[in-house]
Motif scaffolding. Structure first.
Motif, PDB file in Angstrom:
ATOM      1  N   ALA A   1      31.918  33.873  39.105  1.00 35.09           N
ATOM      2  CA  ALA A   1      32.692  34.741  38.330  1.00 35.09           C
ATOM      3  C   ALA A   1      32.243  36.239  38.522  1.00 35.09           C
ATOM      4  O   ALA A   1      32.460  37.010  37.497  1.00 35.09           O
ATOM      5  CB  ALA A   1      32.698  34.080  37.020  1.00 35.09           C
TER       6      ALA A   1
ATOM      7  N   ARG B   1      37.251  36.939  29.625  1.00 32.79           N
ATOM      8  CA  ARG B   1      38.381  37.227  30.753  1.00 32.79           C
ATOM      9  C   ARG B   1      37.789  38.455  31.568  1.00 32.79           C
ATOM     10  O   ARG B   1      37.980  38.352  32.850  1.00 32.79           O
ATOM     11  CB  ARG B   1      39.726  37.313  30.472  1.00 32.79           C
TER      12      ARG B   1
ATOM     13  N   GLY C   1      35.625  40.725  33.625  1.00 32.54           N
ATOM     14  CA  GLY C   1      34.278  40.561  34.454  1.00 32.54           C
ATOM     15  C   GLY C   1      33.314  41.417  34.007  1.00 32.54           C
ATOM     16  O   GLY C   1      32.158  41.118  34.192  1.00 32.54           O
TER      17      GLY C   1
ATOM     18  N   GLU D   1      35.739  32.673  33.496  1.00 30.21           N
ATOM     19  CA  GLU D   1      36.619  33.609  33.167  1.00 30.21           C
ATOM     20  C   GLU D   1      37.998  33.371  32.501  1.00 30.21           C
ATOM     21  O   GLU D   1      38.768  34.144  32.409  1.00 30.21           O
ATOM     22  CB  GLU D   1      37.140  34.091  34.958  1.00 30.21           C
TER      23      GLU D   1
END
Length: 514
Positions: A236, A216, A218, A35
């Motif tokens: 994540a 970054r 999701g 992430e």
């Protein structure tokens, strides 16, 4: 990650299931997505959690705490002997080599520690080391002696710090060579590429390369996995989405216990919260199993304190604050906060609950606020960008707040989290006792715990600490969220460890697609 919906997941997986069953990642490379960026593998400068995980793959320490019980085991050390309370001798493995083929020698261990102990060092570990070690000196080609400032029961855990090579002089910042299962081939703003270390003393990595990509968003991470352009995601993906993904074609989901605690902070200096009965009542009003099931998809384990049940120092015989609304109301009455209108709408009192702006964490805060309303406590949830939120927590500018701990591998965390000397102040602005808890007996016991060298006696000390803290409820331990690994079905052998390090990358391999 809040933009992902179950429908999006279903569509993405359905599309990937209909695609040709060919792996899009190279056969000789495992592709992991995370992430945020990793910036260095140099243990002297690895401050963030992700940098720390990368560092451990490249730079093992003398010990490692990747065991299920979190008890340290020997890594680069062949033997560790206590000479006296202030002196420890360490002998290195004769087969340990750095990734450039040079042997791991005493000069490298002493050089690593002395680099950080140097008063001119710019490593953020300097303060931590300077409080523990007076010096680390070579006593032979493969033996070193640690001179301590005070007796350290935490010594075996403290030396879980990556060793760097000094074979060619002092390594430049970020240019250190390690003796781990991998070496760094490349670090950029978008990814890290690791190569297997052919000289590693232990079981060699099963794949020649690992690529860790920084993604970054999701939803993008998840779509990369189900679409086949990534092989692995660890911790994540939002936990409430895990049940939707589990059992889908081409994706395997593995869960395991973790050492990370999610907890509710209570400002112990607040006029309402300084009364232990109020803190206990709040704990009794929270239906934690319901939150775990509804918000976390069942992927968490109830907590009783900092330590998870699998930890060697865990004490189960403590106060358990299970849901009991009647008892919670009685405690609030006893504390002088009576319900002004019985079952009417007026609250006993109001509190503000601060949280980060992450929508998943905000949703959990709102659930907890609604639960507290059932015993007459009105709670207003306010969310902030993380830096602002964290600054307020450190200043004590909050009543309720929720956070997660770092990986709790040592019971000595009870000292840093609950000893009164660790209340944030001008002298110690980064103190971990952000709830401003003061208990002289906990101060005494936690100070004794970090000096007691007898394992069984030390465990008894921390058992008593856990009992006192659980009864005082300076914070409310909520749950230990599970470690979650999601892999392409072609990935085999990846194993989760409680502290969420990435050691499983060494043993992971790929089977050929059918």
């Amino acid at each position: 990650m809040h933009r992902i919906t179950a429908a999006m997941i279903g569509i993405a997986i359905a599309v990937s299931a209909c695609a040709p069953k060919t792996r899009r990642t190279p056969d000789d490379t495992l592709v992991m997505v995370i992430e945020a960026a990793m910036t260095t593998a140099d243990p002297r400068y690895a401050i963030t959690g992700l940098d720390g995980k990368l560092s451990k793959l490249v730079h093992p320490g003398l010990t490692a705490v990747d065991t299920a019980s979190l008890e340290p085991q020997r890594a680069l050390a062949a033997s560790i002997t206590r000479v006296d309370d202030l002196t420890w001798d360490v002998t290195l493995r004769p087969d340990a080599k750095f990734s450039d083929g040079t042997p791991v020698l005493a000069r490298d261990v002493a050089g690593t520690y002395r680099y950080i102990l140097d008063p001119k060092s710019d490593s953020l570990f300097h303060k931590q080391f300077a409080e523990r070690f007076r010096d680390v000196e070579p006593t032979g080609e493969r033996s070193v002696r640690f001179h301590l400032i005070t007796p350290l029961a935490t010594f075996m855990t403290d030396i879980d710090f990556g060793i760097v090579s000094f074979a060619h002089g002092t390594p430049a910042k970020g240019k250190a060579v390690g003796a781990g299962p991998f070496s760094v081939a490349e670090i950029t703003s978008t990814h890290v590429v690791l190569d297997a270390n052919p000289h590693y003393y232990g079981a060699k990595a099963k794949l020649p390369h690992v690529e860790i990509r920084f993604v970054r968003d999701g939803s993008a991470r998840l779509l990369m996995l189900v679409g086949g352009s990534a092989d692995l995601i660890q911790n994540a993906v939002r936990l409430d989405l895990v049940p939707e993904i589990r059992g889908r074609p081409r994706v395997e989901v593995t869960t395991g216990p973790s050492v990370f605690l999610t907890y509710l902070l209570l400002n112990n200096t607040d006029p309402h919260l300084r009364d232990k009965r109020v803190r206990q009542a709040i704990a009794l009003a929270i239906d934690r199993p319901a939150v775990i099931e509804a918000q976390l998809g069942g992927n968490a384990r109830l907590a009783t304190g900092l330590l998870p049940p699998n930890h060697w120092a865990y004490e189960a015989n403590v106060a358990h604050w299970n849901l009991d609304l009647s008892r919670a109301k009685r405690l609030l009455d006893e504390a002088g906060f009576r319900d002004p209108d019985g079952d009417g709408p007026q609250p006993r009192f109001s509190l503000t609950y601060k949280t980060s702006s992450d929508q998943f964490r905000v949703s959990i805060a709102r659930v907890l606020a609604a639960q507290l309303s059932r015993v007459g406590i009105a709670v207003e949830v306010r969310s902030f960008e993380f830096a602002t939120f964290f600054a307020d927590v450190k200043k004590g500018s909050y009543q309720l707040a929720s956070m997660q701990t770092t990986d709790i591998t040592e019971p000595d965390f009870y000292f840093t989290y609950f000893h009164s000397s660790w209340i944030p102040s001008a002298k110690n602005p980064d103190g971990y006792n952000r709830w401003r808890y003061v208990n002289p007996e906990v101060d005494r016991l936690t100070a004794a715990g970090r000096r007691e060298l007898d394992h069984d006696k030390r465990k008894q000390l921390y058992a008593e600490v856990q009992r006192i803290v659980a009864d005082d409820v300076p914070i409310i331990p909520l749950w230990h969220e599970d470690n979650i690994a999601m892999t392409n079905v072609d990935v085999q052998g990846y194993v989760l460890v409680p502290n969420a390090r990435l050691t499983g990358l060494r043993d992971a391999w790929k089977r050929r697609s059918e």
